[in-house]
Scaffold this motif. Sequence first.
Motif, PDB file in Angstrom:
ATOM      1  N   LEU A   3       4.082  -3.139 -35.189  1.00 24.54           N
ATOM      2  CA  LEU A   3       3.051  -3.390 -34.331  1.00 24.54           C
ATOM      3  C   LEU A   3       2.327  -4.758 -35.270  1.00 24.54           C
ATOM      4  O   LEU A   3       1.683  -4.324 -36.177  1.00 24.54           O
ATOM      5  CB  LEU A   3       1.952  -2.621 -34.092  1.00 24.54           C
ATOM      6  CG  LEU A   3       0.733  -2.855 -33.285  1.00 24.54           C
ATOM      7  CD1 LEU A   3       1.207  -3.415 -31.676  1.00 24.54           C
ATOM      8  CD2 LEU A   3      -0.046  -1.567 -33.234  1.00 24.54           C
ATOM      9  N   THR A 203      -0.143  -8.111 -28.314  1.00 29.44           N
ATOM     10  CA  THR A 203      -0.620  -6.532 -28.124  1.00 29.44           C
ATOM     11  C   THR A 203      -1.798  -6.235 -29.370  1.00 29.44           C
ATOM     12  O   THR A 203      -1.629  -6.653 -30.347  1.00 29.44           O
ATOM     13  CB  THR A 203       0.642  -5.320 -28.647  1.00 29.44           C
ATOM     14  OG1 THR A 203       1.585  -5.717 -27.483  1.00 29.44           O
ATOM     15  CG2 THR A 203       0.097  -3.984 -28.190  1.00 29.44           C
ATOM     16  N   LEU A 237       5.183  -6.778 -29.170  1.00 28.48           N
ATOM     17  CA  LEU A 237       4.960  -5.841 -30.122  1.00 28.48           C
ATOM     18  C   LEU A 237       4.252  -6.518 -31.433  1.00 28.48           C
ATOM     19  O   LEU A 237       3.265  -6.362 -32.104  1.00 28.48           O
ATOM     20  CB  LEU A 237       5.563  -4.598 -30.615  1.00 28.48           C
ATOM     21  CG  LEU A 237       5.530  -3.442 -29.368  1.00 28.48           C
ATOM     22  CD1 LEU A 237       6.528  -2.586 -29.794  1.00 28.48           C
ATOM     23  CD2 LEU A 237       3.982  -3.078 -29.189  1.00 28.48           C
TER      24      LEU A 237
END
Length: 249
Positions: A3, A203, A237
């Motif tokens: 992430l 994200t 991500l």
Amino acid sequence: MRLFDAHLHVVDPAFPLVPNQGFVPEPFTVADYRARVAGLDVVGGAVVSGSFQAFDQTYLLAALERLGPGFVGVTQLPADVPDAEVLRLDAAGVRAVRVNLRRGGSAPAADLDRLARRVHELAGWHTELYVDARDLAELAPVLHALPQVSVDHLGLHAHGLPDLLRLVETGAVVKATGFGRVELDVADTVRQVLAVDPRALVTGTDLPSTRARRPFTDADLDLLVAAVPEEHRDAVLELNARRLYRLPA
């Protein structure tokens, strides 16, 4: 799941905090952030200045130094900021300017066009907007002509989604963040953005979720991953954000 946390805040009382509409957040230091995301595979992120930090840069530069490589800054600046200051911040890892049209504390909407163009020409920065998507139609003549913009928290409201998607068609990026703030169907909005441009979605956790109806939970990432087709997950991500912030893949 690797992430890149494209939207996080650091609130360190060792540096100036400015009440915004009477609100001053609780501390959320770099150490607090690291502890909160210890169970996530965070490989970098963007520290975003909040309304309560106004034009202070000291907290941001300290946070970037502590977080280390892979993290960048998104700051707030007045429209008359000297060129040398933009370049100094760029050298320290700042990669975008934020215009907070919802809470204030940043340059006003009247300065948006001039400021966005200046920082892009000087340092290649894009402009990040905290804005209710229902207000995008009024801003469209300015926004559609800017070099690069992003919109926080999925635009906040479902009624502005058509205008948000029109902005995506012109190259805007949308942050899938702040699910505890929004008045929309997260999964449906994510799918609609991806249908326009799979490169347009990034994200973030929005930690510590100041003034949100509920804070970020790890389940928010599960919701997002379930809504994103497998072939786009790495991009959403991590890789799209690396492109936005001009970091190596």
